[in-house]
Design a protein around this motif. Sequence first.
Motif, PDB file in Angstrom:
ATOM      1  N   VAL A  24      28.939  69.531  34.856  1.00  0.00           N
ATOM      2  CA  VAL A  24      30.100  68.635  34.826  1.00  0.00           C
ATOM      3  C   VAL A  24      29.692  67.309  34.198  1.00  0.00           C
ATOM      4  CG1 VAL A  24      31.697  67.318  36.282  1.00  0.00           C
ATOM      5  CG2 VAL A  24      31.139  69.662  36.881  1.00  0.00           C
ATOM      6  N   VAL A  25      30.577  66.744  33.393  1.00  0.00           N
ATOM      7  CA  VAL A  25      30.394  65.418  32.814  1.00  0.00           C
ATOM      8  C   VAL A  25      31.378  64.490  33.506  1.00  0.00           C
ATOM      9  CG1 VAL A  25      30.606  64.073  30.692  1.00  0.00           C
ATOM     10  CG2 VAL A  25      29.728  66.403  30.598  1.00  0.00           C
ATOM     11  N   THR A  26      30.916  63.343  33.960  1.00  0.00           N
ATOM     12  CA  THR A  26      31.819  62.387  34.606  1.00  0.00           C
ATOM     13  C   THR A  26      32.103  61.233  33.642  1.00  0.00           C
ATOM     14  OG1 THR A  26      29.960  61.226  35.640  1.00  0.00           O
ATOM     15  CG2 THR A  26      31.032  62.941  36.942  1.00  0.00           C
ATOM     16  N   PHE A  27      33.355  60.766  33.670  1.00  0.00           N
ATOM     17  CA  PHE A  27      33.777  59.652  32.834  1.00  0.00           C
ATOM     18  C   PHE A  27      34.882  58.917  33.571  1.00  0.00           C
ATOM     19  CE2 PHE A  27      36.652  63.066  31.838  1.00  0.00           C
ATOM     20  CZ  PHE A  27      37.866  62.473  31.552  1.00  0.00           C
ATOM     21  N   GLY A  96      29.427  59.143  31.585  1.00  0.00           N
ATOM     22  CA  GLY A  96      29.574  57.707  31.759  1.00  0.00           C
ATOM     23  C   GLY A  96      30.542  57.037  30.805  1.00  0.00           C
ATOM     24  N   MET A  97      31.203  57.787  29.964  1.00  0.00           N
ATOM     25  CA  MET A  97      32.135  57.229  28.986  1.00  0.00           C
ATOM     26  C   MET A  97      33.263  56.482  29.695  1.00  0.00           C
ATOM     27  SD  MET A  97      34.181  59.428  26.102  1.00  0.00           S
ATOM     28  CE  MET A  97      32.877  59.574  24.904  1.00  0.00           C
ATOM     29  N   GLN A  98      33.660  55.349  29.132  1.00  0.00           N
ATOM     30  CA  GLN A  98      34.776  54.576  29.666  1.00  0.00           C
ATOM     31  C   GLN A  98      35.916  54.625  28.660  1.00  0.00           C
ATOM     32  OE1 GLN A  98      33.468  50.668  30.794  1.00  0.00           O
ATOM     33  NE2 GLN A  98      31.938  51.467  32.196  1.00  0.00           N
ATOM     34  N   ILE A  99      37.030  55.198  29.116  1.00  0.00           N
ATOM     35  CA  ILE A  99      38.184  55.411  28.241  1.00  0.00           C
ATOM     36  C   ILE A  99      39.356  54.602  28.770  1.00  0.00           C
ATOM     37  CG2 ILE A  99      39.755  57.155  27.307  1.00  0.00           C
ATOM     38  CD1 ILE A  99      37.428  59.165  28.045  1.00  0.00           C
TER      39      ILE A  99
END
Length: 111
Positions: A24-27, A96-99
């Motif tokens: 899983v990738v969290t953002f 960790g991407m911030q959208i």
Amino acid sequence: MSIPSRDTANESTGAAPRASQPAVVTFSFDGRPFEAAPGQSVGAALVSGGVTAWRSTRNGARPRGLYCGIGVCFDCLVMVDGASNQRACLVEVREGMQIEGSYPKEQGVRA
């Protein structure tokens, strides 16, 4: 003829094997945490998380999200890690991407 697996292909070319991908990738989207599958586009991850609109039109403030899904239109624009006007359908979600979207939260469509 069989197609070699990625690991076999890496061995045959001498390239280093890939590190295993996380499950899983969290953002974050507008400050809220989300999860996505590795390799998923930002647009697909948002829709999977229940967000169907993240910006609005200049005239009429109509909600916009994914439309074509292949980068031809510009309905899915978001801000990614401070870079504005990124097409959500083309950007791969990263840890960790911030959208950020631009659709008014008070409209109730953005999740």
